[in-house]
Design an enzyme around this catalytic site. Structure first.
Site, PDB file in Angstrom:
ATOM      1  N   HIS A   1      57.862  92.454  62.538  1.00 59.00           N
ATOM      2  CA  HIS A   1      58.002  91.983  61.363  1.00 59.00           C
ATOM      3  C   HIS A   1      56.982  92.874  60.569  1.00 59.00           C
ATOM      4  CE1 HIS A   1      55.424  89.484  63.714  1.00 59.00           C
ATOM      5  NE2 HIS A   1      54.739  89.307  62.773  1.00 59.00           N
TER       6      HIS A   1
ATOM      7  N   HIS B   1      54.086  91.618  57.549  1.00 57.74           N
ATOM      8  CA  HIS B   1      53.484  90.715  56.437  1.00 57.74           C
ATOM      9  C   HIS B   1      53.181  91.390  55.235  1.00 57.74           C
ATOM     10  CE1 HIS B   1      51.718  87.756  59.964  1.00 57.74           C
ATOM     11  NE2 HIS B   1      51.989  88.963  60.716  1.00 57.74           N
TER      12      HIS B   1
END
Ligand code: AMP
Length: 137
Positions: free
Chosen positions: A97, A99
């Site tokens: 992922h 941020h």
């Protein structure tokens, strides 16, 4: 199953801000700053070493789309894009992922690199660059 897979499967709640066939983006439960958002491929690749390049290109395209939206939504003055790979790099959810962390004046979010310039001699820089170039071959 990671917490992100549970979010993707709607087994636990989240605040989704974007979704397509391959990607989902939702608010980080721990808002480092106002609007802190995670952008996550639906397939559970663990890290930069595993994720296929095509999917990574699509993912960064979504980051590119979301970044100005998040900046404008909160009148942020900057954005950090952060991606942790591995425990020692600060990764806590082992599902790849990015941020997106909107930044504000005096927001107390600390992502400052310490200044290590002038601590190495020329020879050591050359050795390090040579090691990286050799590993690319
Ligand atoms: P990282 O440390 O880079 O692996 O980031 C994982 C992030 O996932 C952290 O910032 C957590 O706050 C966030 N997180 C963990 N559980 C949830 C959840 N249920 N909903 C939203 N974000 C979460």
């Amino acid at each position: 199953m990671t917490v992100f897979e549970m979010i993707i499967a709607r087994k636990i709640p989240s605040h989704i801000v974007y979704e397509d066939d391959l990607i989902i983006a939702f608010l980080d439960i721990s808002q480092a700053t106002k609007g802190h958002t995670l952008v996550v491929p639906k397939k559970p690749y663990e890290n930069i070493f595993d994720i296929p390049e095509d999917l990574l290109k699509h993912l960064i395209g979504v980051v590119k789309k979301l970044s100005p939206a998040i900046k404008n939504a909160f009148n942020a003055t900057g954005i950090n894009i952060v991606n942790n790979n591995g425990k020692d790099a600060g990764q806590t959810v082992f599902h790849y992922h990015f941020h997106i962390v909107p930044r504000y004046e005096n927001d107390n979010f600390n992502i400052i690199f310490s200044n290590n310039a002038n601590t190495l001699n020329e020879e050591e820089y050359k050795k390090r660059a040579t090691l990286i170039k050799a590993a690319l071959l």
